[in-house]
Scaffold this motif. Structure first.
Motif, PDB file in Angstrom:
ATOM      1  N   GLN A  71      70.979  11.582  72.361  1.00  0.00           N
ATOM      2  CA  GLN A  71      70.247  10.516  73.021  1.00  0.00           C
ATOM      3  C   GLN A  71      68.801  10.918  73.287  1.00  0.00           C
ATOM      4  O   GLN A  71      67.866  10.180  72.982  1.00  0.00           O
ATOM      5  N   VAL A  74      66.809  11.446  69.944  1.00  0.00           N
ATOM      6  CA  VAL A  74      66.373  10.172  69.360  1.00  0.00           C
ATOM      7  C   VAL A  74      65.144   9.667  70.116  1.00  0.00           C
ATOM      8  O   VAL A  74      64.196   9.159  69.524  1.00  0.00           O
ATOM      9  N   GLU A  95      72.921  -7.268  64.370  1.00  0.00           N
ATOM     10  CA  GLU A  95      73.338  -6.500  65.541  1.00  0.00           C
ATOM     11  C   GLU A  95      73.132  -5.005  65.318  1.00  0.00           C
ATOM     12  O   GLU A  95      72.659  -4.288  66.209  1.00  0.00           O
ATOM     13  N   ALA A  96      73.484  -4.543  64.105  1.00  0.00           N
ATOM     14  CA  ALA A  96      73.341  -3.119  63.815  1.00  0.00           C
ATOM     15  C   ALA A  96      71.868  -2.710  63.879  1.00  0.00           C
ATOM     16  O   ALA A  96      71.525  -1.663  64.432  1.00  0.00           O
ATOM     17  N   LEU A  99      70.693  -2.553  67.434  1.00  0.00           N
ATOM     18  CA  LEU A  99      71.155  -1.333  68.092  1.00  0.00           C
ATOM     19  C   LEU A  99      70.361  -0.115  67.652  1.00  0.00           C
ATOM     20  O   LEU A  99      70.221   0.849  68.407  1.00  0.00           O
ATOM     21  N   GLY A 100      69.848  -0.163  66.403  1.00  0.00           N
ATOM     22  CA  GLY A 100      69.017   0.948  65.931  1.00  0.00           C
ATOM     23  C   GLY A 100      67.827   1.179  66.850  1.00  0.00           C
ATOM     24  O   GLY A 100      67.313   2.284  66.963  1.00  0.00           O
ATOM     25  N   TYR A 102      67.901   1.061  70.063  1.00  0.00           N
ATOM     26  CA  TYR A 102      68.459   1.222  71.409  1.00  0.00           C
ATOM     27  C   TYR A 102      67.602   2.104  72.313  1.00  0.00           C
ATOM     28  O   TYR A 102      67.519   1.878  73.512  1.00  0.00           O
ATOM     29  N   SER A 103      66.961   3.110  71.722  1.00  0.00           N
ATOM     30  CA  SER A 103      66.234   4.064  72.569  1.00  0.00           C
ATOM     31  C   SER A 103      65.100   3.347  73.316  1.00  0.00           C
ATOM     32  O   SER A 103      64.526   2.377  72.822  1.00  0.00           O
ATOM     33  N   ARG A 104      64.823   3.851  74.487  1.00  0.00           N
ATOM     34  CA  ARG A 104      63.850   3.209  75.375  1.00  0.00           C
ATOM     35  C   ARG A 104      62.475   3.061  74.710  1.00  0.00           C
ATOM     36  O   ARG A 104      61.752   2.111  74.947  1.00  0.00           O
ATOM     37  N   TRP A 107      62.973   0.090  71.920  1.00  0.00           N
ATOM     38  CA  TRP A 107      63.513  -1.217  72.315  1.00  0.00           C
ATOM     39  C   TRP A 107      62.452  -2.311  72.490  1.00  0.00           C
ATOM     40  O   TRP A 107      62.600  -3.401  71.941  1.00  0.00           O
ATOM     41  N   ALA A 147      68.409   0.603  60.145  1.00  0.00           N
ATOM     42  CA  ALA A 147      68.729   0.872  61.549  1.00  0.00           C
ATOM     43  C   ALA A 147      68.018   2.136  62.018  1.00  0.00           C
ATOM     44  O   ALA A 147      67.545   2.207  63.155  1.00  0.00           O
TER      45      ALA A 147
END
Lengths: 236, 287
Positions: A71, A74, A95-96, A99-100, A102-104, A107, A147
């Motif tokens: 986490q 990334v 969606e995938a 989600l790729g 996702y990191s702050r 995003w 992603a």
């Protein structure tokens, strides 16, 4: 962007796969090749934090990231696209990709990044509402790389992006990977397709038995035949 | 006929809420939470204690909100104490069956010790009756029939649109890939338990408005939820919801036409029949 892997040892349980291996990626495109089962994937998994090394250090942009969680790694902009990429079978492409990011860090930029990914892989835009497990092999690879790009990487690690693809698709993907490199993203690529790696990379490492067996820094010094010879024992 | 359908819809709605939480945890952690029924019961007690004049007497609104907030905490505690120590170890699913059963026995008796064995009642969220198409329905029943689908749709939106919701599904489908996206698996497990516990709490509060509240009120819904989850297909949320309403309807019709004592028999015959034809349940996928 600078990644230094310094004398890393790692493995699974009691099986040691990597033996004090050192590589460096310095604002460039680096290829890893070599026989299967000799630690290339394990090396990427160790860099991205999925496996904790038993010795050695991983330094990314001057920060020691050894033993940190995937986490947080990334979050530093070091993104690993795993092999084979079953990815997220029961999610749509959209969606995938979401989600790729996702990191702050990635995003807030996800919409703009997705436009870039779609212009790089127009096929993904067409398939955006489709579930990942209904995609073809090439499209899955595109979705996986896409992603990865959604995470706004400084360095993108690709594990056999052209594995099992037909030559035409392989060329298409190689082209896309070139385009990614042209945007200034660093690349660390594992592949069996030596021609592609030679065309793409500034530096190649041959990994054998968990060690660097050959470090090709100057691409002009190496010919295809030499690599094949080294790789297969005889020139093909 | 109308009354039977209403009864089937009410049971189906409640089973859907309970089973959805169970299915969510099975999907992402691969374990069965046998404390789910006790979570439901605790939610009902929390709402009763906060709202009833015999408790704190803060009114139903605060009772419900407070109880649901408490469920988030309780879900976290259940995960931390009963599930987390075994995740990733050999036979985790068996260990967690035992720890969650143990935890539910403990909680059930704790509630019995604190509040005693006498039945409690919470006020109905809405009172009175409504006449629809020649059938008179208790307003609370109508609330359950409407509220459950609303909550399930909200949950579906959460799982398909929200960052955390998407991450819950990602962790369920491919843990390595999820981690490489930067998803903290542990945080997602906690979120999954919190969502699941809140769903159980809602079911408990609704059930508490229809029937009495007692320490063993969660046992029966949990058993039904297991049937529903297996019937609908393990890990499939649409299957679980479909299964819940199917079981609710079968139960209602069978209770009326065949009799209440034979209803479990009918249920299990149908369950076995479905499993013979489709071993993965209505919408389950092969593992």
């Amino acid at each position: 962007m600078r990644l230094q892997v310094e004398a890393i040892s790692a493995g699974y349980g009691r099986v040691r796969v990597l033996h004090e291996i050192s590589i460096a990626v310095d604002n460039q495109r680096v290829g890893l090749f070599g026989p299967n089962g000799h630690g290339k994937t394990t090396l990427l998994r160790t860099i991205s934090g999925l496996i904790r090394p038993t010795a050695g250090r991983v330094i990314f942009d001057g920060k020691d990231i050894t033993g940190r969680s995937p986490q947080s790694i990334v979050g530093e902009g070091l993104v690993h696209v795993p092999q084979g990429s079953t990815l997220l079978p029961r999610m749509t492409v959209l969606e995938a990709l979401t989600l790729g990011a996702y990191s702050r860090r990635a995003w807030p930029r996800r919409r703009a990044t997705m436009e870039q990914v779609f212009s790089l892989f127009p096929r993904l835009a067409e398939r955006r509402a489709q579930r990942c497990n209904t995609l073809s092999g090439g499209e899955r690879q595109m979705a996986a790389i896409g992603a990865g790009l959604m995470g706004c990487p400084k360095l993108l690690m690709l594990d056999e992006p052209t594995l099992g693809l037909a030559p035409k698709l392989r060329a298409e993907l190689a082209q896309a990977i070139h385009a990614i490199a042209a945007t200034g993203v660093g690349l660390l690529v594992i592949d069996q397709d030596i021609d592609m790696l030679l065309g793409l990379c500034d530096r190649l490492y041959l990994i054998e038995q968990g060690r660097v067996a050959l470090d090709v820094v100057d691409r002009s010094s190496i010919q295809h035949q030499d690599v094949l010879k080294r790789y297969f024992g005889s020139a093909a | 006929m109308g009354a039977i359908i209403v009864s089937g819809l009410v049971s189906g709605a409640l089973y859907a809420l309970v089973a959805a939480g169970l299915s969510l945890i099975w999907g992402s952690l691969g374990v069965f939470n046998f404390a789910h029924g006790v979570l439901l019961m605790t939610g009902a007690y929390a709402a009763w204690w906060l709202s009833s004049p015999d408790g704190l007497g803060l009114g139903l609104g605060i009772g419900i909100v407070g109880a649901l907030a408490f469920m988030v905490v309780l879900g976290f505690v259940v995960y931390l104490l009963l599930v987390r120590p075994w995740i990733g170890k050999a036979n985790a699913e068996l260990a967690v069956i035992m720890t969650t059963i143990a935890g539910s026995i403990f909680l059930q008796n704790l509630i019995l010790e604190i509040f005693g064995g006498r039945y409690k009642t919470i006020d109905q969220v809405v009172t009175g009756t409504v006449a629809i198409g020649g059938t008179t329905i208790q307003a609370q029943n109508l609330l359950v029939i409407i509220l459950a689908p609303v909550l399930l749709i909200a949950m579906w939106l959460f799982l398909t649109r929200n960052r955390t919701g998407l991450a819950i599904r990602a962790v369920a489908q491919n843990q390595d890939a999820a981690q490489l996206f930067g998803i903290g698996v542990e945080r997602i497990y906690i979120a999954t338990f919190a969502v699941s516990a809140v769903l159980a709490g809602v079911a408990g509060i609704l059930l508490g408005g229809l029937f009495n509240i007692s320490p063993d009120m969660g046992t029966d819904p949990l058993l039904r939820a297991f049937v529903v989850v297996v019937f609908g297909g393990l890990g499939s949320l649409p299957g679980t919801i479909l299964g819940a309403y199917a079981i609710g309807m079968i139960e209602a019709f069978s209770s009326y036409y065949i009799g209440i004592y034979w209803t479990p028999v009918v249920l299990f015959v149908v369950l076995i029949g479905v499993l013979v034809v489709r071993p993965t349940g209505l919408m389950g996928r092969p593992t």
